[in-house]
Design an enzyme around this catalytic site. Structure first.
Site, mmCIF file in Angstrom:
data_model
loop_
_atom_site.group_PDB
_atom_site.id
_atom_site.type_symbol
_atom_site.label_atom_id
_atom_site.label_comp_id
_atom_site.label_asym_id
_atom_site.label_seq_id
_atom_site.Cartn_x
_atom_site.Cartn_y
_atom_site.Cartn_z
ATOM 1 C CD GLU A 301 -2.885 1.177 0.116
ATOM 2 O OE1 GLU A 301 -3.522 0.036 0.114
ATOM 3 O OE2 GLU A 301 -2.826 1.990 -0.685
ATOM 4 C CG ASP A 305 -1.104 4.758 -0.997
ATOM 5 O OD1 ASP A 305 -1.773 3.820 -1.985
ATOM 6 O OD2 ASP A 305 -1.456 4.673 0.163
ATOM 7 C CB SER A 550 -5.788 1.015 -2.562
ATOM 8 O OG SER A 550 -5.897 0.604 -1.264
#
Ligand code: NAG
Ligand code: NAG
Ligand code: NAG
Ligand code: NAG
Ligand code: NAG
Ligand code: NAG
Length: 642
Positions: A301, A305, A550
């Site tokens: 993640e 990001d 996400s």
């Protein structure tokens, strides 16, 4: 990483005698103040705690003016408002919402009447909370409830009717532990052959519309890259002009962390000028950017990001809000405390069943004070984490949601991913007919939080269809994940989306009733969407494909950051809360409407999904929101606002 002990109360004991009522405003009629909405299916009782066990209670006082928060936020965020863009200072926000002196006095009088001596009662610096040192027996008597040592907390508790309006919530009571969970769990696909970058995936200028598709963009349907996103969403060359005023924050919860080598692997492949760039790191509540545990579960993640946020907005600095220590972790309120000191208390105002409480008394935990107002809120904050609404009580959710509204008043855009399981929750879980989560066979949809908070912008996911090119329309994401969407069971529908949602329900009525979703007119989500399929990311030393809302969320955050740069460079303020603008007719051209695909969910049994979910259709829909951004167009639309 979870509290070993939480509490269960079996509910109010028959209340006969009442507390001594020596004050006219305090009488003995207790009213149930908070009830935990849903009982998880697999909890079992343990034993009662000792009556003299210490149990400090924190009583959250009702904030003033929260009933006007929506209209105050509309006044600075609605494009038709004469006060558009006139955001508030932190001091104005604090002064407007601080609980009244009267609330504090009433609650203190109640506690004194119940026999607590003044030295046991403390009021927090921001006058938002009163703490009272009680024992289990005293708390049970005060709240007409019963605590049990258990694997989940009490069901409901009561306060005197005359006190109810002054009390927002009391902890610990009906809340229970749920830490933010990744939206992109287990959505990684090994892609060892991705080592070779395709030429032509570098920066694309806004002239892409008139050029034939550059060779490197042929593979976008199989491999999403920063270059593909620029082409898909009409992103102009970004030469920031207001970097010193602009800011963009990404929230990550420890132990999730980025690896510097992964960033450089990604940048060297897709954005060579960004190699060596790092986020500005703000450590919240004893956080560490750990690298002792590695793998897609730990790095997937954060790497994703930061790689996309930094590649798309470079040379703008990106701030990483790394939140929570390695022992206890953290919840959403922890990062909110860090950006708004008025949300904290002197002794931890957060929900011990949702958030990390600092100082952390567990071995090896962070024993410093909680991070309270340590950094100004970034102008855009992207959070790719979430939970199910059933996991949080409605007053905790409301308190947190109002805080997002206050950040909007101050000019911050808050983005949350809408979830990766369509109308279902994590793992395809839906609810039974009494709205309880069941592992399989549930047929009631399972709304996500904070995506369902009306004061955040909730981001869904789309995909390029197989073999399509960047000039073809996208569809709702149905590859490995389904775009989270639906209707809240907690929040009512904000005005800004009423017309869009009622058009959807009228023109394309979903084949469901109130036994599948809340048809009473509640907050609908997501608000908008962006591609969430086949993202190439550098993770744990190799390039992989990732999928999810996400991925879409930090990409949308990057676009808002570009829009803010344009406005700041023109001497205007940041866009802040964007929902009233993006639902308005004037902004229709700023989005590519997505009219294909759906968001199934509800696992009937392993691998068998029994509902098609909602469908993407003309205009707003609970799958892709108002659509995907046309960034050049959005820049000009937002620049035209005051
Ligand atoms: C509160 O909890 C008790 C025990 O669980 C239950 O009997 C009672 O009906 C509940 N009250 C409400 C209003 O739900
Ligand atoms: C960006 O971050 C770097 C490193 O933290 C800092 O030195 C620089 O001043 C920042 N630039 C701006 C414009 O804030
Ligand atoms: C891990 O983190 C430590 C401390 O920040 C750092 O010195 C080290 O270089 C890192 N190792 C790797 C492989 O990133
Ligand atoms: C995509 O193109 C490939 C090669 O031309 C073909 O084999 C495949 O069937 C196509 N897929 C779809 C879904 O059209
Ligand atoms: C539906 O949403 C409203 C808020 O608009 C809420 O008060 C109500 O409890 C919800 N109904 C159900 C069945 O969850
Ligand atoms: C984006 O908006 C521009 C106008 O600024 C328009 O020319 C272009 O066709 C739009 N692009 C897409 C993909 O809709």
């Amino acid at each position: 990483m979870f509290f070993p002990l939480v509490f269960l109360a079996l509910g109010p004991i028959a209340f006969e005698n009442g507390v001594a009522a020596s004050s006219s405003i305090i009488h003995s009629d207790h009213v149930v103040h908070e009830i935990r909405a849903l009982e998880p299916f697999d909890w079992s009782i343990s034993h009662q705690p000792r009556a003299h066990k210490r149990l400090p209670l924190r009583i959250g006082l009702s904030q003033r003016n929260v009933e006007n928060l929506e209209s105050m936020l509309m006044a600075v965020s609605h494009p038709d408002s004469p006060n558009y863009g006139k955001h508030w200072t932190p001091q104005q926000v604090m002064d407007t919402f601080a609980p009244s002196e009267e609330s504090a006095q009433n609650v203190i009088a109640w506690l004194k009447d119940a026999g607590f001596s003044p030295e046991k009662i403390r009021i927090s610096a921001n006058k938002g909370w009163i703490q009272v040192d009680t024992t289990v027996a005293e708390a049970e008597d005060l709240l007409k409830t019963e605590y049990h040592v258990y694997t989940h907390p009490c069901h409901n508790y009561s306060v005197p009717a005359a006190i109810q309006e002054h009390v927002e919530l009391i902890r610990p009571t009906v809340h229970f532990t749920h830490r933010p969970s990744l939206k992109s769990e287990a959505k990684f696909k090994r892609a060892g052959i991705l080592g070779k970058p395709s030429p032509g995936t570098g920066p694309i200028t806004s002239s892409i519309d008139t050029l034939p598709v550059p060779p490197g963009l042929i593979e976008c349907a199989q491999m999403m890259t920063p270059g593909c996103l620029r082409a898909l969403y009409n992103v102009p060359q970004f030469n920031p002009l207001a970097m010193d005023k602009n800011s963009y924050g990404i929230v990550e919860f420890t132990p999730q962390a980025f690896l510097a080598d992964d960033l450089d692997l990604f940048f060297s492949t897709f954005s060579p000028n960004v190699v060596g760039a790092r986020p500005q790191i703000v450590l919240v509540d004893g956080a560490v950017v750990q690298n002792t545990s590695q793998g897609s579960d730990f790095n997937g993640e954060s790497d994703l990001d930061l790689e996309y946020a930094m590649a798309l907005t470079y040379p703008q600095n990106v701030t990483l809000l790394q939140t929570g220590d390695l022992v206890e972790g953290a919840g959403f309120d922890n990062w909110l405390d860090a950006v708004d000191g008025s949300f904290c208390t002197f002794d931890g105002g957060d929900d011990p069943f949702q958030d990390g409480i600092y100082p952390d008394t567990l071995p090896g935990g962070f024993d410093g004070p909680e991070s309270c107002g340590i950094v100004a809120p970034p102008l855009v904050v992207s959070v790719s984490y979430g939970e199910q609404e059933w996991q949080i009580t409605s007053s905790s959710a409301t308190r947190q949601c109002n805080e997002y509204g206050k950040l909007g008043l101050m000019g911050t855009t808050i983005l949350y991913s809408s979830g990766d399981n369509g109308v279902a929750g994590l793992g395809g879980q839906c609810l039974d007919s009494s709205a309880r989560p069941v592992s399989s066979g549930g047929t009631r949809f399972n709304p996500q939080f904070p995506a369902s908070c009306p004061f955040v912008t909730s981001v869904g996911a789309t995909q390029m269809n197989p073999n399509s090119t960047i000039v073809d329309p996208e569809a709702a994401c149905e590859t490995h994940i389904f775009s989270g969407g639906g209707f809240s069971d907690i929040f009512s529908m904000p005005d800004y989306q009423k017309s869009a949602v009622s058009s959807y329900l009228t023109n394309d009525p979903p084949p469901y009733t109130s036994s599948q979703f809340n048809t009473s007119g509640s907050r609908a989500y997501p608000d908008l969407s962006a591609n969430g399929a086949n993202y190439v990311a550098g993770v744990n030393g190799q390039l992989m494909l990732e999928f999810g809302t996400s991925a879409a969320t930090p990409v949308v955050g990057s676009f808002i950051t570009m829009i803010n740069d344009a406005r700041l460079a023109a001497g205007k303020g940041p866009v802040g809360f964007i929902n009233p603008a993006i639902y308005s007719d004037a902004f229709k051209d700023g989005f590519n409407d997505i009219t294909e695909g759906s968001n199934p969910g509800c696992m009937l049994s392993l691998y068998l999904i029994d509902t098609v979910g909602f469908i993407a259709t003309d205009g707003w829909d609970p799958v892709t929101g108002v659509g995907t951004p046309n960034v050049s167009k959005l820049i000009s639309l937002f620049l035209a606002l005051p």
